[in-house]
Design an enzyme around this catalytic site. Sequence first.
Site, PDB file in Angstrom:
ATOM      1  CB  CYS A 382      -1.177  -0.200   1.127  1.00 44.09           C
ATOM      2  SG  CYS A 382      -2.452   1.100   0.711  1.00 44.09           S
ATOM      3  CG  HIS A 508      -3.457  -3.217   3.573  1.00 42.91           C
ATOM      4  ND1 HIS A 508      -2.417  -3.017   3.999  1.00 42.91           N
ATOM      5  CD2 HIS A 508      -4.088  -2.074   3.145  1.00 42.91           C
ATOM      6  CE1 HIS A 508      -2.391  -1.661   4.297  1.00 42.91           C
ATOM      7  NE2 HIS A 508      -3.532  -1.393   3.505  1.00 42.91           N
ATOM      8  CD  GLU A 510      -1.094  -6.177   5.437  1.00 42.73           C
ATOM      9  OE1 GLU A 510      -0.789  -6.341   4.281  1.00 42.73           O
ATOM     10  OE2 GLU A 510      -1.241  -4.796   5.766  1.00 42.73           O
TER      11      GLU A 510
HETATM   12  N1  GLN Z   1      -1.702   6.974   2.929  1.00 42.03           N
HETATM   13  C1  GLN Z   1      -1.839   6.201   1.778  1.00 42.03           C
HETATM   14  C2  GLN Z   1      -3.092   6.282   1.155  1.00 42.03           C
HETATM   15  O1  GLN Z   1      -3.916   6.792   1.747  1.00 42.03           O
HETATM   16  C3  GLN Z   1      -1.412   4.735   1.911  1.00 42.03           C
HETATM   17  C4  GLN Z   1      -2.701   3.959   2.744  1.00 42.03           C
HETATM   18  C5  GLN Z   1      -2.191   2.577   3.362  1.00 42.03           C
HETATM   19  O2  GLN Z   1      -0.941   2.286   3.381  1.00 42.03           O
HETATM   20  N2  GLN Z   1      -3.121   1.678   3.561  1.00 42.03           N
HETATM   21  O3  GLN Z   1      -3.605   6.083  -0.043  1.00 42.03           O
END
Ligand code: GLN
Length: 547
Positions: A382, A508, A510
């Site tokens: 992400c 994500h 994970e």
């Molecule tokens: N801050 C970034 C976004 O809002 C990544 C978010 C994250 O890593 N979950 O896109």
Amino acid sequence: MSKFVFVTGGVSSSLGKGLTASSLGRLLKARGLRITMCKLDPYINVDPGTMNPGEHGEVFVTEDGGETDLDLGHYERFIDYNLNRNSNTTTGSIYSSVIAKERRGDYLGRTVQVIPHVTDEIKERIRRLASEDLDVVIVEIGGTVGDIEIVPFIEAIRQFRRDVGKENVCYIHLTLVPYLAPSGEQKTKPTQHSVTELRSRGIQPDVIVCRSDRFIDPDLKRKISVLCDVPIEGVASAADAASIYEIPRVLFEEGLDEYVCRSLGINPDDHLINLDGWLELIAKVESATIPVRIGIVGKYVDMSDAYLSVVEATRHAGFHHGAKIEFVWIDAEMVPHEVTEESFRHLDGMIIPGGFGERGVEGMVAAARIARELQLPCLGICLGLQVMCIEYARDVAGLEGANSREFNSTAPHPVIDLMDDQVGVVDKGGTMRLGAQAAMLRPGSQVAKIYGSELVSERHRHRYEFNPRYRARLEDAGLCCSGNSPDGRLVEFIELPGHPFWVGTQAHPEFKSRPDRAHPLFRELVGAALARSEDRDPHLIDPGSIR
Ligand code: GLN
């Protein structure tokens, strides 16, 4: 009709209520019972999405996009079952619905009170989880008996037993039995106090699970049984285990699942347990001994619960390869000046996990560059993908000042940006791209090979995206955008041809890893790290950072 198990905790927080509940869930499932799980959290946030992970731990995301408590991650990993947003309820969400109902006029003429309106709402949320297809619903109550916020929840579960019948409810209470070194004794007093507190709210536990650093002997169990008025078979000793995945076996040996079945009127002989699969997993966990050193470059390095699912998914990959993961926690703010490129040479692989806000981002960008240049296996999750793109744009594609609009609203090259339809959204709660989203992988790409499929689905939680206006520039410079949303608008995966593993995902992954089915991306990261570990310098600059 479903039966209900309520798990409360006393004496201290962090005793492992979530793991106890999850382990019981696993055991009941291994008896062929159909179960689901839920967590009731007494805090006032509507969901944990707006909390600081450095304080509260990670936000676990469900398939349907619920931002939930990290215990739901344990539940999913232990019972191997996808939960949903209704599997986590907070005081905030209960009050929101009660107040919405009051405004709608549903309680016209009446005074809206904690009892019965709030407690009825809590009971309704619990009741909604039950169904014809489920034998047992396990409900964990967050916090500790004696907390101010927990009172309505305890009252609701007390009433619940009257509502659905004694034979359909089992109360489990988890307490601490400390060992006092000077006298060489384990003490039962905190347990007695905690049970007294619970009783003062009208609940007599059916089962007491005693957490301790060592097993408690039968004499002590007898004492707890007498003083707390629970049959001795209902007192289980849950001593610290080498791995959390051993807890189901420990509780099985204590007869917990059998006792819970009996107390719910379920004949355990009609549901014989088959733990073979889980015991195989434990054997794998125990034989995973090849050391592999994975760096995690983040900002909450003192609070590993902030990255709980990342840590567990990496461990699962270790179980797959017979490897024991040594985590090296790297404070992103220290890179590259205090934690220099030299330190990274002592790693076998690294992860740049998700995150929000600017702090530490420049260090993550530097770490992504170091991993690329050192051919160090690196998985970007992400925010991790986003910093890899920023790094590649600046250092390879020559786009000076490239950044995400999240960190610099006037960046000359916003390679990460809000999509047009998101611009202007200001509400910080629940406005993200959340939950399961499909992606198409480029045929023949590294990620397509790793997943063994060209259509995948992963859970998301973010606002910003790879800016499609920069796609051609970065691809011309050698970056491969190897996965897109099915409509082709969004970049979901990136990779770097010629690098052993420099892979980023906007999702994500994970959250979907299971202890006996490591997630493909983590499996491959650890595989690449394992290959590298053979020629890595055995010395580490800061051994203190290994945990
Ligand atoms: N801050 C970034 C976004 O809002 C990544 C978010 C994250 O890593 N979950 O896109």
